[in-house]
Design a protein around this motif. Structure first.
Motif, mmCIF file in Angstrom:
data_model
loop_
_atom_site.group_PDB
_atom_site.id
_atom_site.type_symbol
_atom_site.label_atom_id
_atom_site.label_comp_id
_atom_site.label_asym_id
_atom_site.label_seq_id
_atom_site.Cartn_x
_atom_site.Cartn_y
_atom_site.Cartn_z
ATOM 1 N N MET A 16 -39.645 3.446 24.136
ATOM 2 C CA MET A 16 -40.261 3.578 25.306
ATOM 3 C C MET A 16 -39.994 2.528 26.241
ATOM 4 N N GLU A 17 -39.482 1.587 26.060
ATOM 5 C CA GLU A 17 -39.327 0.510 26.842
ATOM 6 C C GLU A 17 -37.739 1.062 27.678
ATOM 7 N N HIS A 18 -36.887 1.405 27.128
ATOM 8 C CA HIS A 18 -35.720 1.872 27.843
ATOM 9 C C HIS A 18 -36.010 3.317 28.642
ATOM 10 N N TRP A 19 -36.926 4.029 28.129
ATOM 11 C CA TRP A 19 -37.021 5.253 29.058
ATOM 12 C C TRP A 19 -37.896 4.703 30.295
ATOM 13 N N SER A 20 -38.742 3.882 30.244
ATOM 14 C CA SER A 20 -39.623 3.127 31.372
ATOM 15 C C SER A 20 -38.603 2.744 32.238
ATOM 16 N N ARG A 21 -37.419 1.970 31.961
ATOM 17 C CA ARG A 21 -36.679 1.379 32.720
ATOM 18 C C ARG A 21 -35.812 2.483 33.683
ATOM 19 N N VAL A 22 -35.542 3.488 33.061
ATOM 20 C CA VAL A 22 -34.865 4.541 33.771
ATOM 21 C C VAL A 22 -35.863 5.020 34.793
ATOM 22 N N THR A 23 -37.174 5.444 34.483
ATOM 23 C CA THR A 23 -37.979 5.861 35.403
ATOM 24 C C THR A 23 -38.624 5.020 36.348
ATOM 25 N N ASN A 24 -38.632 3.595 36.049
ATOM 26 C CA ASN A 24 -39.278 2.822 36.780
ATOM 27 C C ASN A 24 -38.171 2.307 37.949
ATOM 28 N N ARG A 28 -34.488 -3.256 36.161
ATOM 29 C CA ARG A 28 -33.072 -3.311 36.198
ATOM 30 C C ARG A 28 -32.603 -2.797 34.811
ATOM 31 N N VAL A 29 -31.342 -2.253 34.730
ATOM 32 C CA VAL A 29 -30.737 -1.830 33.702
ATOM 33 C C VAL A 29 -29.476 -2.723 33.427
ATOM 34 N N THR A 30 -29.200 -3.136 32.275
ATOM 35 C CA THR A 30 -28.207 -4.037 32.087
ATOM 36 C C THR A 30 -27.199 -3.384 31.016
ATOM 37 N N PHE A 31 -25.847 -3.772 30.873
ATOM 38 C CA PHE A 31 -24.970 -3.013 30.018
ATOM 39 C C PHE A 31 -25.407 -3.057 28.369
ATOM 40 N N GLY A 32 -26.026 -4.405 28.264
ATOM 41 C CA GLY A 32 -26.464 -4.557 27.130
ATOM 42 C C GLY A 32 -27.339 -3.445 26.438
ATOM 43 N N MET A 33 -28.371 -2.979 27.319
ATOM 44 C CA MET A 33 -29.087 -1.898 26.962
ATOM 45 C C MET A 33 -28.400 -0.743 26.713
ATOM 46 N N VAL A 35 -25.285 -0.524 25.522
ATOM 47 C CA VAL A 35 -24.820 -0.805 24.169
ATOM 48 C C VAL A 35 -25.781 -0.501 23.059
ATOM 49 N N VAL A 36 -27.046 -0.934 23.121
ATOM 50 C CA VAL A 36 -27.934 -0.803 22.104
ATOM 51 C C VAL A 36 -27.978 0.683 21.839
ATOM 52 N N VAL A 37 -28.329 1.576 22.864
ATOM 53 C CA VAL A 37 -28.645 3.110 22.787
ATOM 54 C C VAL A 37 -27.183 3.835 22.361
ATOM 55 N N HIS A 38 -26.112 3.205 22.598
ATOM 56 C CA HIS A 38 -24.993 3.858 22.257
ATOM 57 C C HIS A 38 -24.779 3.851 20.699
ATOM 58 N N ALA A 55 -28.592 11.616 25.796
ATOM 59 C CA ALA A 55 -29.389 11.625 27.116
ATOM 60 C C ALA A 55 -29.881 10.292 27.673
ATOM 61 N N LEU A 56 -30.561 9.369 26.796
ATOM 62 C CA LEU A 56 -30.777 8.308 27.458
ATOM 63 C C LEU A 56 -29.748 7.176 27.810
ATOM 64 N N GLU A 57 -28.580 7.318 27.023
ATOM 65 C CA GLU A 57 -27.346 6.521 27.362
ATOM 66 C C GLU A 57 -26.853 6.868 28.845
ATOM 67 N N ARG A 58 -26.732 8.422 28.984
ATOM 68 C CA ARG A 58 -26.228 8.823 30.296
ATOM 69 C C ARG A 58 -27.221 8.440 31.497
ATOM 70 N N ALA A 59 -28.421 8.400 31.205
ATOM 71 C CA ALA A 59 -29.626 8.174 32.126
ATOM 72 C C ALA A 59 -29.457 6.558 32.427
ATOM 73 N N LEU A 60 -29.178 5.687 31.380
ATOM 74 C CA LEU A 60 -29.278 4.224 31.802
ATOM 75 C C LEU A 60 -27.899 4.091 32.581
#
Length: 322
Positions: A16-24, A28-33, A35-38, A55-60
């Protein structure tokens, strides 16, 4: 967002946190995020979970490039959580983004060394030189990530794996240090050239004052010649040490500081030249202007030469009758 997570069945607060960063828009989106999703995409066993992670990795990644810069190249661990990205930022140029989750202290240090070298290169070098060096550090960082994967094998030669990574990082960081040192020498020499002009102007003023106020006390032509050649000797000394690579500077200081230090070097040479002239005069040597010029140049070129001359002059004075 809720419909998306329910569709793929990938529940949990991190999701939920990562999707919220995509929509908000303000998040900010970091490269570490990324890496986690990958890692989730790589290790997921269910197809639906992989699809959502992809899909989430592409969006991030898209938002990261919009906020930070274009990812020209990236590499991810296959067995460990880690990755590196070569990023070109529109505002700050070439950057290296890394993330590595490992318990090996040596690899953690190597990652820090790569990032520190990038920061040093960006602070000290002009833009055209940075890209090649950051690419070299990116390549070295991929070796560190590969080492993190290889250390998972129980029968692996751990010392050899870490040593290979250290060798790659040392080679890349040495290139960076050499490039920064060359740039630091160039900045120092620029300051020396400007300082030579200022020192020459000051010497002329001192010569004029000596002629008007101390004509009977000072040998004005000898003082001016010795000082000028002392400043010249200092500049030649800098150039010679630069060409031989023996001029080692602290490149952690600012460019302005380096230029200021270089600017004072001709002044120091002029002072040594003047002291050498006083030493010759005090030693009761009937010196010509040529000898004053030679002594001034030697004093400016080598502080040790000036020190030896002053000591010998002192010995001569001590032997004179009082």
């Amino acid at each position: 967002m809720t419909q998306t997570t329910e569709l793929y069945g990938w529940a949990g607060e991190p999701t939920m946190e990562h999707w919220s960063r995509v929509t908000n828009d303000h998040a900010r989106v970091t490269f570490g995020m990324i890496v986690v999703v990958h890692e989730v995409f790589r290790s997921a066993e269910e197809t639906l979970t992989q699809d959502e992670a992809e899909a989430l990795e592409r969006a991030l990644r898209a938002k990261f490039e919009k906020q930070t810069g274009v990812i020209h190249n990236s590499y991810f661990c296959s067995r460990e959580r880690g990755g590196v990205a070569l990023v070109e930022s529109a505002t700050s140029g070439w950057e290296l983004h890394t993330a590595l989750n490992t318990s090996n202290a040596d690899l953690v240090k190597l990652e820090a060394d790569c990032r520190a070298s990038v920061d040093q290169a960006r602070d000290m070098l002009p833009g055209p030189q940075i890209k090649t060096l950051v690419e070299a550090l990116y390549s070295a960082m991929t070796r560190v990530l590969l080492a993190a994967d290889l250390l998972h094998d129980t029968d692996a030669d751990r010392a050899a794996i870490v040593a290979t990574a250290q060798k790659e990082v040392t080679h890349a960081t040495t290139r960076v240090q050499a490039a920064i040192q060359r740039q630091a020498r160039f900045n120092y020499f620029q300051g020396a050239l400007v300082g030579t002009i200022a020192t020459a102007a000051l010497i002329v003023l001192v010569g004029v004052a000596s002629t008007q106020f101390w004509p009977g006390l000072l040998n004005t032509p000898g003082l001016v010649v010795a000082s000028l050649f002392g400043a010249l000797g200092a500049v030649v000394s800098i150039f010679q040490r630069m060409s031989k690579g023996t001029l080692i500077l602290d490149f952690n200081t600012s460019i302005r500081h380096l230029r200021a230090l270089g600017g004072f070097r001709p002044l120091v040479g002029a002072v040594f030249g003047a002291v050498a002239q006083f030493a010759l005069t005090a030693g009761t040597i009937n010196a010509t202007l040529g000898l004053f010029a030679l002594a001034g140049f030697g004093a400016g070129f080598s502080e040790r030469f000036a020190t030896d001359m002053i000591e010998r002059a002192g010995q001569v004075i001590a032997k004179l009758p009082h």
